[in-house]
Design a protein around this motif. Structure first.
Motif, PDB file in Angstrom:
ATOM      1  N   LEU A  16       0.939  -1.147  -0.145  1.00  0.00           N
ATOM      2  CA  LEU A  16      -0.091  -0.057  -0.113  1.00  0.00           C
ATOM      3  C   LEU A  16       1.025   1.265  -0.004  1.00  0.00           C
ATOM      4  N   GLU A  24      -6.054  12.360  -3.112  1.00  0.00           N
ATOM      5  CA  GLU A  24      -6.820  11.184  -2.797  1.00  0.00           C
ATOM      6  C   GLU A  24      -7.056  10.588  -4.176  1.00  0.00           C
ATOM      7  N   ASN A  29      -2.813   3.111 -10.029  1.00  0.00           N
ATOM      8  CA  ASN A  29      -2.054   2.453  -9.086  1.00  0.00           C
ATOM      9  C   ASN A  29      -0.838   1.871  -9.350  1.00  0.00           C
ATOM     10  N   ASP A  34      -2.783  -0.557  -3.714  1.00  0.00           N
ATOM     11  CA  ASP A  34      -3.566   0.653  -3.589  1.00  0.00           C
ATOM     12  C   ASP A  34      -2.621   2.055  -3.469  1.00  0.00           C
ATOM     13  N   VAL A  36      -2.739   5.778  -2.007  1.00  0.00           N
ATOM     14  CA  VAL A  36      -3.333   6.669  -1.225  1.00  0.00           C
ATOM     15  C   VAL A  36      -2.879   7.831  -1.063  1.00  0.00           C
ATOM     16  N   LEU A  66      -5.198   3.503   8.496  1.00  0.00           N
ATOM     17  CA  LEU A  66      -4.766   2.518   7.358  1.00  0.00           C
ATOM     18  C   LEU A  66      -4.666   1.191   8.064  1.00  0.00           C
ATOM     19  N   ALA A  69      -8.111   0.124   9.118  1.00  0.00           N
ATOM     20  CA  ALA A  69      -9.124  -0.146   7.920  1.00  0.00           C
ATOM     21  C   ALA A  69      -8.760  -1.552   7.543  1.00  0.00           C
ATOM     22  N   ARG A  70      -7.347  -2.112   7.662  1.00  0.00           N
ATOM     23  CA  ARG A  70      -6.893  -3.063   7.016  1.00  0.00           C
ATOM     24  C   ARG A  70      -7.385  -4.306   8.120  1.00  0.00           C
ATOM     25  N   ARG A  74     -12.153  -2.965   5.813  1.00  0.00           N
ATOM     26  CA  ARG A  74     -12.482  -1.781   4.864  1.00  0.00           C
ATOM     27  C   ARG A  74     -11.516  -1.561   3.653  1.00  0.00           C
ATOM     28  N   ARG A  75     -10.235  -2.057   3.951  1.00  0.00           N
ATOM     29  CA  ARG A  75      -9.079  -1.946   2.956  1.00  0.00           C
ATOM     30  C   ARG A  75      -8.648  -3.199   2.901  1.00  0.00           C
TER      31      ARG A  75
END
Length: 113
Positions: A16, A24, A29, A34, A36, A66, A69-70, A74-75
């Protein structure tokens, strides 16, 4: 890592990328899991983690978000996080990350230029 070195690297699909000073969702990519973007937080182009503008470690807060979220799904699960900064902000970013206990507990920094 600085922008110039990052631009020459191929994506690995498991990392990431956090681009400090970028919008954002800006751009492709490039093969990374991803990308960010963390936009500049002042009109003087100082960014998250800049010691003069964010001594409390704004980049540490981004990394904590982050991580959460991981863990909560959510990520996508990432193996590594690469923080890409403009060359002028490299020292301030390093200082902000090294001095934060939350970052030290969740991440193992490796410094590259």
């Amino acid at each position: 890592m600085e922008d110039a070195a990052f631009s020459r690297m191929p994506g690995d699909g498991g990392t990431l990328v956090v681009r400090v000073g970028a919008a954002e969702g800006a751009g492709d990519n490039g093969g990374w899991l991803d990308v960010v973007g963390v936009p500049a937080i002042t009109p003087f182009a100082h960014c998250a983690g800049c010691v003069c503008c964010a001594p409390d470690g704004a980049i540490a807060a981004v990394l904590a978000d982050l991580f959460r979220a991981r863990v909560t799904g959510r990520r996508p699960w990432f193996d590594r996080v690469m923080v890409v900064v403009p060359a002028a902000l490299h020292a301030g970013m390093r200082q902000a990350l090294e001095g934060n206990n939350v970052v030290a507990a969740r991440y193992r920094p490796v410094w590259r230029r």
